[in-house]
Write an enzyme that holds these catalytic residues in place. Structure first.
Site, PDB file in Angstrom:
ATOM      1  CD  GLU A   1       8.221 -35.844   8.026  1.00 11.67           C
ATOM      2  OE1 GLU A   1       8.813 -36.863   8.381  1.00 11.67           O
ATOM      3  OE2 GLU A   1       7.492 -35.179   8.784  1.00 11.67           O
TER       4      GLU A   1
ATOM      5  CE  LYS B   1       9.589 -34.067  16.743  1.00 15.67           C
ATOM      6  NZ  LYS B   1       9.760 -35.522  16.760  1.00 15.67           N
TER       7      LYS B   1
ATOM      8  CB  SER C   1       5.103 -36.247  18.804  1.00 15.64           C
ATOM      9  OG  SER C   1       5.399 -37.343  19.648  1.00 15.64           O
TER      10      SER C   1
END
Ligand code: ARG
Length: 462
Positions: free
Chosen positions: A291, A284, A278
């Site tokens: 996804e 992160k 991130s």
């Protein structure tokens, strides 16, 4: 200027908007190799049947070869005014070899030409997808064999249900992908008939040999009805339907990867190669590839539905509506291909947290069924009664917030006096999975046998 391919009775060229809606060269140029192969087969059949001169056929074949290398070398200029790949190639052929080029379009039409080209293209795509899915099956199976004894929680309703092995879970996807390949193979078998020679819609008065062109292009036989030949797009629909189902499987797996990698769950770790960071939160590790695999089914199922709507209600035979068969399909095929590659990459790199998996496998009284089965097997209780007794024992453990195997024997005997200390032999998750030896069950030895059988099968295909 009116179109030089069909403009005989036209005084002016098309309006800019007419050209804009009509033009397909921007996307159907992908069919160049198939278009050239189809034309070569057609020209050589025409010569063999004495419909055109051998000399013309030779010039045509040589010219088409030149065009192929021009396109592959990036030296070919595609022209919007020439609408599509068929007329771009034919027009260039005329520049290269002169009048002989005009003989190529004898006894054929763009209608059977495009149907042939697209079948050849979809056939190539089916072969590529099959090889790719096979590779993904191999990645899954190798991982499964390695982790055949790794215990993890099995879920129903996403609630911990019974312990399973990680290998068993992965092998479930190998089975799904095996069916996907079966569907793609079925589509390929039905697709493999050649529409070339159906001409515009009615066949032709020239003495063509459709069996010869079919064979030359690797088809099993020519299609049997000229109207059907030019108006059928089932082969695209079937491929897109099978692709949608395959994408659905990949999407389910991707969702599991997303769940498993969440810090709340932490059952697996993806490699840096298949994770992103991130820009604001340095801690992160986002499973973006998973996804996107989860999401991209939308495009594939969308292409399937889109073409189904295009074809619905179309009167026979060819209509320009059918030019809408390509863009969605091209996108769907390359999307599925990318989804498969990304999934294989994630699988090869993923590492399960075996300790966490085992702990999680024991949570939520996942061996309660093993206790009930023990009561049936050893004490001879009817399963319904065993279920009831087990429920009360689970209740005791849950009131005290401890796992089943931490209950005292006397506490269990308070519910069912005939229980002996042997019961502790089935309450651990490892014993539970090892006991699931029924055909297709999760026992490590089953998983190993199944994985080995698949690896042998996959090697044979490769
Ligand atoms: N570009 C057209 C397609 O993809 C080729 C066939 C055109 N045929 C015709 N009669 N206009 O469908």
């Amino acid at each position: 200027m009116s179109n030089k391919m069909w403009g005989g009775r036209f005084e002016t060229g098309p309006d800019a908007i007419m050209e804009e809606i009509n033009v397909s060269i921007g996307f159907d140029q992908r069919l160049y190799a198939q278009d050239i192969a189809g034309s070569k087969a057609h020209a050589s059949m025409l010569a063999a049947k004495g419909i055109i001169d051998k000399a013309d056929a030779e010039k045509i074949a040589a010219g088409l070869d030149t065009i192929l290398s021009e396109i592959e070398g990036g030296q070919f200029t595609f022209q919007r005014a020439l609408e599509d790949i068929h007329m771009n190639v034919e027009s260039r052929l005329a520049q290269l070899i002169g009048a002989s080029a005009g003989r190529l379009h004898t006894a054929r039409s763009r209608n059977d030409q495009v149907a042939t080209d697209f079948r050849l293209y979809v056939r190539d795509t089916l072969d590529t997808l099959d090889a790719q899915i096979r590779d993904l099956q191999k990645a899954l199976t190798e991982k499964a064999l390695h982790y055949s004894g790794t215990v993890m929680p099995g879920f129903t309703h996403l609630q911990t249900a019974q312990p399973v092995t990680f290998g068993h879970h992965l092998m479930a996807y190998v089975e799904m992908l095996g069916r996907d390949r079966g569907r793609l193979r079925d589509a390929r078998a039905r697709l493999n008939e050649c529409p070339l020679g159906a001409a515009a819609l009615a066949g032709t008065s020239f003495p063509i040999d459709r069996f010869a062109t079919a064979t030359a292009l690797g088809f099993d036989r020519p299609t049997a009805n000229s109207l059907d030949s030019v108006s059928d797009r089932d082969f695209v629909l079937e491929t897109l339907a099978a692709a949608s189902i395959c994408a659905m499987h990949l999407s389910r797996f991707a969702e599991e990867i997303v769940i498993w990698t969440s810090p709340l769950v932490g059952l697996i770790k993806l490699s840096d190669r298949f994770t992103t960071g991130s820009s604001i939160m340095p801690q992160k590790r986002n499973p973006d590839a998973a996804e996107l695999v989860r999401a991209k089914i939308g495009r594939i199922a969308g292409a399937f539905n889109g073409l189904l709507m295009v074809m619905k209600g179309l009167a026979l035979a060819y209509a320009k509506d059918m030019q809408e068969d390509k863009e969605g399909a091209f996108d769907a095929f390359s999307t599925l291909s990318l989804m498969i590659a990304a999934t294989a990459g994630m699988v090869r790199d993923m590492v399960p947290n075996e300790k966490k998996m085992k702990e999680a496998a024991g949570q939520g009284y996942s061996t309660a069924t093993d206790l009930a089965d023990w009561l049936v097997r050893v004490l001879g209780l009817p399963f319904r009664e065993a279920h009831h007794v087990t429920g009360r024992i689970v209740g005791l453990a849950s009131d005290r917030e401890i796992p089943l195997h931490k209950l005292k024997l006397e506490e269990m005997q308070g519910v069912e006096p005939r229980i002996t200390k042997e019961v502790f032999g089935v309450l651990s998750v490892s014993k539970s999975v090892a006991s699931r030896v029924s055909y297709g069950g999760t026992a490590p030895k089953n998983v190993r046998a199944q994985a080995k059988r698949w690896l042998k099968q996959l090697a044979k295909e490769g």
